[in-house]
Design a protein around this motif. Structure first.
Motif, short mmCIF file in Angstrom:
data_model
loop_
_atom_site.label_atom_id
_atom_site.label_comp_id
_atom_site.label_asym_id
_atom_site.label_seq_id
_atom_site.Cartn_x
_atom_site.Cartn_y
_atom_site.Cartn_z
N ALA A 1 0.78 -1.05 -0.02
CA ALA A 1 0.07 0.26 -0.06
C ALA A 1 0.83 1.40 0.01
N SER A 2 1.97 1.39 0.68
CA SER A 2 2.88 2.52 0.66
C SER A 2 3.51 2.66 -0.80
N ILE A 3 3.95 1.63 -1.19
CA ILE A 3 4.57 1.61 -2.56
C ILE A 3 3.45 2.18 -3.49
N THR A 4 2.35 1.81 -3.51
CA THR A 4 1.36 2.19 -4.51
C THR A 4 0.75 3.70 -4.12
N LEU A 5 0.80 4.09 -2.73
CA LEU A 5 0.60 5.52 -2.41
C LEU A 5 1.38 6.31 -2.91
N ASN A 6 2.65 5.95 -2.52
CA ASN A 6 3.93 6.76 -2.74
C ASN A 6 3.91 6.93 -4.20
N GLY A 7 4.17 6.02 -4.89
CA GLY A 7 4.37 5.82 -6.27
C GLY A 7 3.40 6.78 -7.18
N LEU A 8 2.07 6.75 -6.91
CA LEU A 8 0.95 7.29 -7.61
C LEU A 8 0.84 8.77 -7.28
N THR A 9 1.20 9.10 -6.02
CA THR A 9 1.24 10.40 -5.66
C THR A 9 2.57 11.32 -6.08
N THR A 10 3.70 10.72 -6.39
CA THR A 10 4.91 11.35 -6.58
C THR A 10 5.30 11.03 -8.37
N ASN A 11 4.40 10.38 -8.74
CA ASN A 11 4.48 10.35 -10.46
C ASN A 11 5.39 9.28 -10.75
N GLU A 12 5.99 8.30 -9.65
CA GLU A 12 6.86 7.02 -9.96
C GLU A 12 5.93 6.21 -10.96
N GLU B 1 -7.16 4.12 -6.45
CA GLU B 1 -5.94 4.17 -7.11
C GLU B 1 -6.06 5.34 -8.29
N GLU B 2 -7.05 5.52 -8.72
CA GLU B 2 -7.40 6.46 -9.86
C GLU B 2 -7.55 7.94 -8.89
N ARG B 3 -8.12 7.96 -7.91
CA ARG B 3 -8.21 9.11 -7.11
C ARG B 3 -7.06 9.62 -6.40
N LEU B 4 -5.88 8.56 -6.34
CA LEU B 4 -4.73 8.89 -5.80
C LEU B 4 -3.91 9.92 -6.95
N VAL B 5 -4.17 9.37 -8.24
CA VAL B 5 -3.52 9.94 -9.32
C VAL B 5 -4.16 11.33 -9.59
N ALA B 6 -5.36 11.36 -9.29
CA ALA B 6 -6.13 12.65 -9.50
C ALA B 6 -5.79 13.50 -8.49
N GLY B 7 -5.29 13.14 -7.31
CA GLY B 7 -4.90 13.94 -6.10
C GLY B 7 -5.89 14.91 -5.43
N GLY B 8 -5.06 15.84 -4.82
CA GLY B 8 -6.15 16.90 -4.29
C GLY B 8 -7.32 16.62 -3.53
N VAL B 9 -8.38 17.17 -3.73
CA VAL B 9 -9.66 16.79 -2.93
C VAL B 9 -10.42 15.43 -3.49
N GLN B 10 -9.53 14.96 -4.61
CA GLN B 10 -10.44 13.52 -4.66
C GLN B 10 -9.68 12.51 -3.77
N VAL B 11 -8.68 12.92 -2.95
CA VAL B 11 -8.31 11.70 -1.83
C VAL B 11 -8.92 12.25 -0.71
N ASP B 12 -9.71 11.38 -0.14
CA ASP B 12 -10.47 11.78 0.94
C ASP B 12 -10.44 10.58 1.82
N GLY B 13 -11.20 10.56 3.13
CA GLY B 13 -11.04 9.36 4.27
C GLY B 13 -11.76 8.30 4.07
#
Length: 431
Positions: free
Chosen positions: A67-78, A89-101
């Motif tokens: 989960a950490s590799i995925t979260l980190n990778g999608l958030t930092t463009n790896e 995962e798609e919302r992590l790629v979109a970032g910002g307010v698309q990522v919620d609780g």
């Protein structure tokens, strides 16, 4: 993990079951099952919990490592998301307010990390009561590694982290979280110094983790993240860079990167052969780490530590420790730029054959005179390449003051599961 260790894994889940039963209005007891007291007072039971810590951290899609590799990778463009049907995962790629609780990738890290800390605390406190102090030392040190890793992951992704495990807990700063992880490691190092780990302990846990070197490596990592550069340098110098420390896998516990992403090509893959880097941070064309971490098969695919079903994943890379030394030298109160460049060049010129994991840039040495900022830029560039898909890049981007526009979020919102049950949950960050 070895198959013969699998019999212990059930113990790891017993404590959670017992905890939930206590909150129910009815109890359904199995007279043949072990009680929590039995598990926590015997070496066999505590070993089972310790093995479970490793399973919860390093295997499955809900494990902290994947989960950490995925979260980190999608958030930092790896990484990129392959399947638009994977909503979280798609919302992590979109970032910002698309990522919620509600994001389940976030919840995996939060919930599993807290469970690991809870179980590790039980091992650490109860192992101290065992008559065999050498076996107990192994239990304490092994559990401390996973407690430190769990604290480190919480501290990387959230601005504030729980101060303890329980109901309505308070929160501490993320730097305090890293400092807490270091304190856990210091206790473990003290224990194994007084009572060397018995060979009997090593025969009952999964092979792969070099406990003393891992403790010092993680101490160096978290001291660096906390801004304690003298401690980071001292700890890094204690790590034997010729040794491997790995999460191992078998037919019952598969490499999660291969199982979930590589074999199916259905979740995440590298963004490109530049490893998602842009501008001055794009890897040199001849950098041998590019074909180590990626392979082109119509599109760019995961290679390296996610290339095979049973491929081992490093707990840390020797190159990370060398780069910690370089950064610590460059950032200390009186920067030692000469020593920083020397350490950096060890990574830049390293060949695959000279690295225990086969990670080598095999590039010419950097020569000339560099300012502190120029060296820090080069250290950041090489961390992004050497430690690709290690789950550490987001922390690096903040520490090296990379533009906010280069990442999808800076910190993450707290899972609703925590907010709905703990009135002390902090406000979510704006980005």
């Amino acid at each position: 993990m070895k198959n013969l260790k699998s019999k212990y894994i059930g113990y790891a889940f017993l404590l959670t079951s017992v905890t939930f039963l206590a909150a129910c209005t009815k109890e359904y007891l199995n007279p043949n099952a072990a009680t929590s007291g039995d598990v926590l007072t015997s070496a066999k039971g505590l070993t089972g919990v310790a093995v479970g810590l490793q399973k919860n951290y390093s295997t499955t899609r809900a494990g902290v490592l994947y989960a950490s590799i995925t979260l980190n990778g999608l958030t930092t463009n790896e990484l990129i998301s392959i399947n638009t049907g994977n909503t979280n995962e798609e919302r992590l790629v979109a970032g910002g307010v698309q990522v919620d609780g509600t994001n389940t990738v976030l919840l995996s890290i939060w919930a599993t990390s807290n469970k690991i800390i809870y179980d590790a605390d039980n091992v650490i406190s109860n192992a101290a009561n065992l008559p065999d102090k050498n076996y107990a030392a192994g239990l304490i040190a092994h559990a401390s590694i996973f407690k430190a890793l769990a604290l480190g992951n919480l501290s990387e992704y959230w601005e504030r982290v729980p101060s303890s495990i329980g109901q309505n807990v308070s929160f501490i700063s993320r730097v305090e979280g890293y400092t807490k992880a270091i304190a856990v490691i210091d206790n473990a190092l003290s224990v194994i110094s007084a009572n060397p780990i018995s060979t009997a302990f090593f025969s009952n846990i999964p092979s792969g983790i070099d406990i003393p070197n891992t403790l010092n490596a993680l101490k160096a990592r978290y001291a660096l993240f906390a801004g304690n550069y003298p401690l980071a340098l001292t700890s890094a110098n204690l790590v034997d860079l010729t040794k491997r420390s790995t999460f191992t896998y078998d037919a019952l516990n598969l490499n999660p990167i291969f199982e979930i992403a590589t074999s199916t090509n259905n979740v995440v893959q590298p963004k490109n052969i530049s490893l998602g880097q842009t501008g001055a941070y794009v890897p040199d064309a001849n950098d041998a780490r590019i074909p180590f971490y990626t392979v082109v098969n119509t599109t760019v695919r995961i290679n390296g530590f996610g290339a095979a079903t049973f491929a081992q994943i490093p707990v840390y890379l020797p190159g990370e420790i060398t780069l910690i030394k370089a950064e610590a030298y460059a950032r200390q109160a009186t920067p030692n730029l000469s020593s920083a460049l020397t350490e950096l060049n060890k990574v830049v010129t390293k060949t695959a054959a000279a690295d225990p994991f086969g990670v080598g840039a095999n590039l010419p040495a950097l020569t000339g005179t560099y300012t502190q900022q120029q060296l820090l830029d080069l250290i950041y560039k090489n961390r992004c390449i050497e430690l690709y898909m290690s789950g550490l890049k987001l922390e690096d981007m903040r520490r090296f003051s990379q533009p906010l526009t280069d990442r999808k979020r800076n910190f993450f919102p707290y899972p609703f599961q925590e907010r709905d049950n703990n009135p002390n949950t902090p406000a979510d960050p704006t980005f």
